[in-house]
Design a protein around this motif. Structure first.
Motif, PDB file in Angstrom:
ATOM      1  N   CYS A  40       0.851  -1.199   0.000  1.00 30.97           N
ATOM      2  CA  CYS A  40       0.000   0.000   0.000  1.00 30.97           C
ATOM      3  C   CYS A  40       0.887   1.249   0.000  1.00 30.97           C
ATOM      4  CB  CYS A  40      -0.941   0.003   1.201  1.00 30.97           C
ATOM      5  SG  CYS A  40      -2.091  -1.393   1.234  1.00 30.97           S
ATOM      6  N   ASP A  41       1.704   1.367  -1.029  1.00 31.81           N
ATOM      7  CA  ASP A  41       2.580   2.516  -1.165  1.00 31.81           C
ATOM      8  C   ASP A  41       1.778   3.709  -1.672  1.00 31.81           C
ATOM      9  OD1 ASP A  41       4.596   0.560  -0.639  1.00 31.81           O
ATOM     10  OD2 ASP A  41       4.599   0.058  -2.772  1.00 31.81           O
ATOM     11  N   THR A  42       2.297   4.901  -1.469  1.00 31.55           N
ATOM     12  CA  THR A  42       1.549   6.103  -1.844  1.00 31.55           C
ATOM     13  C   THR A  42       2.456   7.062  -2.604  1.00 31.55           C
ATOM     14  OG1 THR A  42       0.153   7.880  -0.961  1.00 31.55           O
ATOM     15  CG2 THR A  42       2.073   7.286   0.332  1.00 31.55           C
ATOM     16  N   PRO A  43       1.911   7.817  -3.565  1.00 30.76           N
ATOM     17  CA  PRO A  43       2.753   8.715  -4.350  1.00 30.76           C
ATOM     18  C   PRO A  43       3.210   9.950  -3.588  1.00 30.76           C
ATOM     19  CG  PRO A  43       0.459   8.936  -5.017  1.00 30.76           C
ATOM     20  CD  PRO A  43       0.521   7.775  -4.066  1.00 30.76           C
ATOM     21  N   ASP A  44       2.481  10.332  -2.550  1.00 31.72           N
ATOM     22  CA  ASP A  44       2.875  11.490  -1.753  1.00 31.72           C
ATOM     23  C   ASP A  44       2.333  11.299  -0.345  1.00 31.72           C
ATOM     24  OD1 ASP A  44       0.136  12.462  -1.582  1.00 31.72           O
ATOM     25  OD2 ASP A  44       0.387  13.181  -3.640  1.00 31.72           O
ATOM     26  N   LEU A  45       2.562  12.292   0.495  1.00 30.85           N
ATOM     27  CA  LEU A  45       2.201  12.158   1.903  1.00 30.85           C
ATOM     28  C   LEU A  45       1.033  13.055   2.297  1.00 30.85           C
ATOM     29  CD1 LEU A  45       5.744  11.695   3.457  1.00 30.85           C
ATOM     30  CD2 LEU A  45       3.973   9.977   3.063  1.00 30.85           C
ATOM     31  N   ARG A  46       0.083  13.223   1.364  1.00 27.05           N
ATOM     32  CA  ARG A  46      -1.200  13.821   1.725  1.00 27.05           C
ATOM     33  C   ARG A  46      -2.020  12.794   2.489  1.00 27.05           C
ATOM     34  NH1 ARG A  46      -0.922  16.805  -3.503  1.00 27.05           N
ATOM     35  NH2 ARG A  46      -1.279  14.822  -4.555  1.00 27.05           N
ATOM     36  N   LEU A  47      -2.878  13.265   3.383  1.00 23.74           N
ATOM     37  CA  LEU A  47      -3.787  12.353   4.062  1.00 23.74           C
ATOM     38  C   LEU A  47      -4.616  11.600   3.022  1.00 23.74           C
ATOM     39  CD1 LEU A  47      -4.999  14.629   6.984  1.00 23.74           C
ATOM     40  CD2 LEU A  47      -3.908  12.392   7.265  1.00 23.74           C
ATOM     41  N   PRO A  48      -4.881  10.319   3.255  1.00 18.34           N
ATOM     42  CA  PRO A  48      -5.622   9.527   2.258  1.00 18.34           C
ATOM     43  C   PRO A  48      -7.000  10.110   1.966  1.00 18.34           C
ATOM     44  CG  PRO A  48      -4.622   8.100   3.912  1.00 18.34           C
ATOM     45  CD  PRO A  48      -4.460   9.506   4.400  1.00 18.34           C
ATOM     46  N   GLY A  49      -7.473   9.850   0.757  1.00 15.07           N
ATOM     47  CA  GLY A  49      -8.817  10.270   0.361  1.00 15.07           C
ATOM     48  C   GLY A  49      -8.985  11.770   0.420  1.00 15.07           C
ATOM     49  N   VAL A  50     -10.124  12.205   0.962  1.00 17.47           N
ATOM     50  CA  VAL A  50     -10.421  13.640   1.065  1.00 17.47           C
ATOM     51  C   VAL A  50     -10.365  14.093   2.524  1.00 17.47           C
ATOM     52  CG1 VAL A  50     -11.774  13.717  -1.046  1.00 17.47           C
ATOM     53  CG2 VAL A  50     -12.907  13.122   1.104  1.00 17.47           C
ATOM     54  N   GLN A  51      -9.578  13.394   3.327  1.00 14.88           N
ATOM     55  CA  GLN A  51      -9.518  13.736   4.747  1.00 14.88           C
ATOM     56  C   GLN A  51      -8.924  15.116   5.004  1.00 14.88           C
ATOM     57  OE1 GLN A  51      -8.705  10.313   7.618  1.00 14.88           O
ATOM     58  NE2 GLN A  51      -7.866   9.477   5.716  1.00 14.88           N
ATOM     59  N   GLN A  52      -7.958  15.534   4.160  1.00 18.97           N
ATOM     60  CA  GLN A  52      -7.406  16.871   4.340  1.00 18.97           C
ATOM     61  C   GLN A  52      -8.482  17.929   4.127  1.00 18.97           C
ATOM     62  OE1 GLN A  52      -3.941  17.819   5.123  1.00 18.97           O
ATOM     63  NE2 GLN A  52      -5.195  19.606   5.643  1.00 18.97           N
ATOM     64  N   GLU A  53      -9.332  17.722   3.139  1.00 21.04           N
ATOM     65  CA  GLU A  53     -10.423  18.666   2.890  1.00 21.04           C
ATOM     66  C   GLU A  53     -11.387  18.695   4.069  1.00 21.04           C
ATOM     67  OE1 GLU A  53     -12.322  18.362  -0.959  1.00 21.04           O
ATOM     68  OE2 GLU A  53     -10.537  17.359  -1.763  1.00 21.04           O
TER      69      GLU A  53
ATOM     70  N   LEU B 175     -10.631  18.050   7.183  1.00 24.53           N
ATOM     71  CA  LEU B 175      -9.947  18.759   8.268  1.00 24.53           C
ATOM     72  C   LEU B 175     -10.004  20.266   8.037  1.00 24.53           C
ATOM     73  CD1 LEU B 175      -8.227  18.719  10.832  1.00 24.53           C
ATOM     74  CD2 LEU B 175      -6.206  18.441   9.374  1.00 24.53           C
ATOM     75  N   ASP B 176      -9.743  20.696   6.807  1.00 28.94           N
ATOM     76  CA  ASP B 176      -9.805  22.128   6.494  1.00 28.94           C
ATOM     77  C   ASP B 176     -11.199  22.685   6.781  1.00 28.94           C
ATOM     78  OD1 ASP B 176      -7.182  21.983   5.662  1.00 28.94           O
ATOM     79  OD2 ASP B 176      -7.674  21.831   3.530  1.00 28.94           O
ATOM     80  N   ALA B 177     -12.229  21.931   6.413  1.00 27.49           N
ATOM     81  CA  ALA B 177     -13.598  22.393   6.634  1.00 27.49           C
ATOM     82  C   ALA B 177     -13.911  22.484   8.121  1.00 27.49           C
ATOM     83  CB  ALA B 177     -14.579  21.445   5.946  1.00 27.49           C
ATOM     84  N   LEU B 178     -13.435  21.564   8.915  1.00 24.54           N
ATOM     85  CA  LEU B 178     -13.675  21.601  10.359  1.00 24.54           C
ATOM     86  C   LEU B 178     -12.965  22.788  10.994  1.00 24.54           C
ATOM     87  CD1 LEU B 178     -13.314  17.789  11.212  1.00 24.54           C
ATOM     88  CD2 LEU B 178     -15.430  19.105  10.939  1.00 24.54           C
ATOM     89  N   VAL B 179     -11.727  23.033  10.598  1.00 24.70           N
ATOM     90  CA  VAL B 179     -10.990  24.171  11.135  1.00 24.70           C
ATOM     91  C   VAL B 179     -11.672  25.483  10.765  1.00 24.70           C
ATOM     92  CG1 VAL B 179      -8.812  25.437  10.948  1.00 24.70           C
ATOM     93  CG2 VAL B 179      -8.775  22.962  11.229  1.00 24.70           C
ATOM     94  N   ALA B 180     -12.251  25.556   9.559  1.00 25.79           N
ATOM     95  CA  ALA B 180     -12.901  26.783   9.087  1.00 25.79           C
ATOM     96  C   ALA B 180     -14.135  27.149   9.898  1.00 25.79           C
ATOM     97  CB  ALA B 180     -13.273  26.635   7.615  1.00 25.79           C
ATOM     98  N   THR B 181     -14.675  26.213  10.688  1.00 27.21           N
ATOM     99  CA  THR B 181     -15.849  26.539  11.508  1.00 27.21           C
ATOM    100  C   THR B 181     -15.506  27.508  12.629  1.00 27.21           C
ATOM    101  OG1 THR B 181     -15.507  24.685  13.047  1.00 27.21           O
ATOM    102  CG2 THR B 181     -16.855  24.266  11.064  1.00 27.21           C
ATOM    103  N   GLY B 182     -14.243  27.625  12.979  1.00 27.13           N
ATOM    104  CA  GLY B 182     -13.833  28.473  14.084  1.00 27.13           C
ATOM    105  C   GLY B 182     -13.894  27.802  15.435  1.00 27.13           C
ATOM    106  N   VAL B 183     -14.478  26.620  15.494  1.00 25.07           N
ATOM    107  CA  VAL B 183     -14.508  25.844  16.747  1.00 25.07           C
ATOM    108  C   VAL B 183     -13.128  25.207  16.920  1.00 25.07           C
ATOM    109  CG1 VAL B 183     -15.589  23.908  17.960  1.00 25.07           C
ATOM    110  CG2 VAL B 183     -16.960  25.397  16.490  1.00 25.07           C
ATOM    111  N   PRO B 184     -12.534  25.258  18.109  1.00 26.85           N
ATOM    112  CA  PRO B 184     -11.217  24.635  18.298  1.00 26.85           C
ATOM    113  C   PRO B 184     -11.227  23.161  17.899  1.00 26.85           C
ATOM    114  CG  PRO B 184     -11.798  25.955  20.209  1.00 26.85           C
ATOM    115  CD  PRO B 184     -13.027  25.905  19.348  1.00 26.85           C
ATOM    116  N   VAL B 185     -10.205  22.761  17.173  1.00 23.44           N
ATOM    117  CA  VAL B 185     -10.109  21.384  16.665  1.00 23.44           C
ATOM    118  C   VAL B 185      -8.899  20.697  17.266  1.00 23.44           C
ATOM    119  CG1 VAL B 185      -9.790  19.924  14.632  1.00 23.44           C
ATOM    120  CG2 VAL B 185     -11.274  21.939  14.503  1.00 23.44           C
TER     121      VAL B 185
END
Length: 812
Positions: free
Chosen positions: A555-568, A570-580
């Motif tokens: 299960c090798d990966t081409p880069d070290l982004r979080l798998p799938g759309v998890q980074q997106e 995370l970004d959406a959760l942080v954008a709520t302004g609620v501490p994450v």
């Protein structure tokens, strides 16, 4: 040569020297070997894997991707067992590790198979039974311990030694003799899927922790198998089985030391050859690696076993053999004693090569002698040996309930007793790394505090199997049999947080899956987050094999982004302004993108096993003071690899490259809920000079200056600023895990020998060079608290594998 040489009469084995336990093992081996036919000797050089025919290995759902070894389906063998064991057999492959079976039933099945093997052997020679045991004994119902990166994160060799002993006791309880662990590959590129099987990216850390595991496992009477000798983790671009083009210095200074330590300090009795080719020569066919280096230079005297189908790969994948017989000849003459998992090459093809004179019988004798030596050492050929189950892994205790696969409370074998669960939990707690707490939101307040409403969000929030790596039974095999369950206590992070915060209002949302691109759950996740006081985002990996996960073998990966759309997400959760608070449950480090600077806090746990949920919840609540340290650095951006911390100056940030490899979190990094003060650096001798064969005591004091008890991992680094070859800016030379009560101070002394500065020089010899050595002590490779220096004086010394490999530590 006549291949089937039948004796004129049957030997009276009751009085034969090889049956006498009072005689030296070498004498018994010589006597037995002299009585054996060539067919009987060859039978000792391979294993059988019962039930791996095409239909069996395809899985109950007919899924051709259910293999647990590369190309398993193509190499499936339907030859009847009685034919395979006609002259005996050397090994039995994974009798308990490929289907869910209750421990007692598995032990009895193994014992029955042993009786068949012994009956087929003219001398009644049993087989060595081997199993996987990387993160616990890989069988149904055995304790699921943390994966190796968590061992490294704990920096606790003693706990790992205890774990090894517990795993070994479980294996012996059901009749298993050899474990295919530990993995001593040093991480070179975190895109490699098997990072989750490694201990870390520093050879000294890998060596110390891996050796402790070997000592623990073998103290229980189970042979440890060092994997994968050598170079496996340095494959091009982090692709599994890809060629390796490293030079001799990287091999000598980075990849070999853990194996040297485990052989010399740990007494490891088996080594598994690496799948890869080193500079164009497959390791399975390389006598320079498996004989000259491993045996002649490192002094290894045990058995070399093939990685599964590794001998066949010489013909099938590497193209250095034109037939299975040629592959067998190359491997045996290179130093591979045992073909695993079955007799595809070391059966009829090797017999034909011996008959044709392409392989000398003396080579067969040498390998067979090594195999028989193990069997004598294990007591398998003693007159009183029986193939029945061994002593219980937990004497006097029984499972509260047996699996649906059979067994009863009266005759059960407990492979997950309370003591093992406690150890698994303790190691999981010690390995959780607090990456950041800039928002000061951790630990989370209990009761009616500012975190009264918690939102637990992410694809791993409600997954009780999120904590298991690809070589745990639930992820390795158990997923194919959902009706049987994992055989272990299961708890998700959501469940653990509800238990940890009984007064809190806790809501949950998945948001997305680990690997898919489906964003349909984002809106509900963001809505849930927006109505909370604090968000716990639980993201990371799903372990699997050969593409069945985001982390694991194949299960090798081409880069070290979080798998799938998890980074997106995370970004959406942080954008709520609620501490994450970000909770990463992963098998490798990942870049965190722009969200990293906006998090309230972040913790990471590397597949912490069955105690993982409670351990993470305990860290979030403050019940557990975090003490883990990163065994691999966390990159600042997804293209930041390969970039292990062992960098020379030009591999760091410079003005000649636009790419800055500085990590987001450095090797050895890990925060605490308390604080530690370092002081009183002392280097003895006071003249700060030692001979190139001398030693110095390097001492410091560490004090807990906070209000909470905690443990600090004190790390000693050295630097060699002027050397005849390029050297890393700093490298780990010693460490100590030091528990401290509030206000308590302790004195730590590192006994540094000059040999610990040795490196591979221009001549290819390992040398200790006179000159200036930087001495640094700190809380991570980037957080140096104390600095000094010493001078090495005297002649340039050439040292060998008998050099001093470790730095003793005294904590007063």
């Amino acid at each position: 040569m006549t291949m089937r040489t039948e004796p004129s009469s049957t030997v009276d084995s009751a009085v034969a020297p090889w049956r006498d336990p009072a005689l030296p093992v070498a004498q018994r081996v010589k006597d037995l070997l002299a009585r054996m036919t060539i067919e009987e000797k060859l039978a000792q050089l391979a294993g059988i894997w019962v039930g791996t025919g095409q239909d069996a290995q395809a899985g109950p759902n007919g899924d051709s991707q259910d293999a647990v070894a590369p190309m398993q389906g193509e190499f499936a063998d339907d030859t009847p067992v009685d034919e395979l064991i006609r002259d005996g057999i050397g090994q039995l492959t994974r009798v308990l590790g490929t289907v869910p079976i209750a421990p007692r039933a598995g032990a009895e099945a193994l014992a029955a198979l042993q009786l068949r093997v012994m009956a087929a052997s003219r001398f009644g020679i049993p087989a060595i039974a081997h199993e996987e045991c990387l993160a616990g004994f890989t069988t149904w119902g055995a304790t699921g311990f943390p994966a190796p990166p968590s061992w490294g994160a704990s920096f606790d060799a003693e706990a790992v030694r205890e774990m090894g002993a517990a795993i070994g006791a479980s294996m012996r309880a059901v009749g298993v003799h050899q474990g295919l662990a530990p993995v001593l590959d040093v991480v070179r590129d975190s895109r490699w899927g098997r990072v989750e099987e490694t201990i870390g990216e520093d050879p000294y850390l890998v060596g110390i922790i891996g050796t402790a595991y070997v000592q623990g496992l073998q103290s229980a009477g189970v042979i440890a198998t060092l994997k994968h000798f050598a170079g496996y983790s340095a494959s091009r671009a982090g692709r599994n089985l890809a060629p390796v083009d490293i030079g001799p210095r990287a091999l000598a200074d980075v990849l070999l030391p853990p194996f040297e330590m485990a052989i010399r300090e740990g007494g490891a009795r088996s080594v598994m050859a690496s799948y890869v080719s080193l500079d164009g020569v497959p390791v399975h066919a390389d006598p320079e690696v498996l004989t000259t280096l491993l045996r002649d230079e490192l002094g290894f005297t045990g058995t070399v076993v093939a990685d599964y189908f590794g001998v066949s790969f010489l013909e099938k994948l590497h193209g250095v053999a034109g037939s299975l017989g040629e592959a067998a000849a190359l491997a045996l003459q290179a130093g591979v004693d045992v073909e695993l998992p079955h007799r595809r090459c070391y059966g009829a093809p090797l017999a034909a090569a011996v008959l044709a004179g392409d392989v000398g019988e003396d080579v067969v004798d040498l390998a067979a002698a090594r195999v028989l030596t193990h069997k004598f050492e294990l007591g398998l050929l003693d007159p009183d040996w029986s193939p029945g189950p061994g002593p219980s892994a937990s004497p006097g205790q029984a499972h509260a309930a047996e699996a649906s696969t059979g067994g009863s409370e009266a005759d059960s074998i407990d492979l997950d007793p309370p003591a093992y669960r406690d150890l698994a939990r303790r190691l999981a707690e010690e390995s959780v790394v607090l990456l950041a707490n800039d928002g000061g939101v951790l630990p989370i307040a209990q009761g009616a505090g500012p975190a009264r409403r918690l939102a637990v969000i992410g694809p791993l929030a409600e997954d009780p199997l999120a904590f298991f790596g690809c070589y745990s039974f639930p992820r390795h095999v158990g997923y194919r049999y959902p009706g049987h369950g994992s055989g272990l206590p299961e708890q998700s992070i959501l469940g653990a947080l509800r238990a940890e915060f009984p007064a809190a209002e806790i809501t949950a949302a998945q948001g997305c899956s680990v690997r898919s691109a489906d964003r349909d759950g984002f809106a509900a996740a963001v809505s849930t987050a927006a109505s909370a006081d604090l968000v716990v985002a639980v993201l990371g990996d799903e372990a699997g094999l050969f593409g069945r996960g985001s982390s694991g073998e194949g299960c090798d990966t081409p880069d070290l982004r979080l798998p799938g759309v998890q980074q997106e997400l995370l970004d959406a959760l942080v954008a709520t302004g609620v501490p994450v608070v970000l909770v990463l449950v992963v098998g490798r480090p990942y870049a965190l993108g722009g969200a990293a600077a906006r998090l309230g806090a972040a913790v990471v746990s590397f597949f912490p096993g069955q105690g993982g949920a409670a351990a993470i919840a305990g860290v979030l609540s403050g019940r557990v003071t975090p003490s883990g340290k990163l065994p691999v650095e966390v990159p600042a951006h997804s293209g930041g690899q390969p970039a292990p911390y062992l960098r020379p100056p030009l591999a760091g940030p410079t003005d000649v490259s636009a790419l800055d490899p500085t990590p987001l979190y450095a090797f050895g990094h890990g925060l605490s809920y308390t604080s530690f003060e370092y002081s009183k650096l002392s280097i003895d001798p006071a003249c700060l000079a030692i001979q190139t064969d001398g030693a110095a005591d390097i001492t410091c004091t560490v004090r807990n200056t906070g209000q909470q008890p905690g443990a600090e991992v004190v790390q000693l680094y050295l630097g060699d600023p002027v050397a005849e070859v390029v050297r890393p800016v700093r490298f780990l030379a010693g460490f100590a895990r030091v528990p401290l009560a509030p206000g308590e101070s302790r004195r730590i002394t590192f006994g540094l020998h000059a040999d610990r500065t040795a490196f591979c020089g221009r001549s290819g010899e390992r040398i200790v060079e006179p000159g200036h050595i930087d001495v640094q002590i700190g809380s991570s490779s980037a957080d140096v608290r104390l600095a000094g220096s010493l001078m090495l004086q005297g002649p340039r010394r050439v040292v060998g594998p008998d050099r001093v490999l470790t730095t003793p530590v005294i904590v007063d």
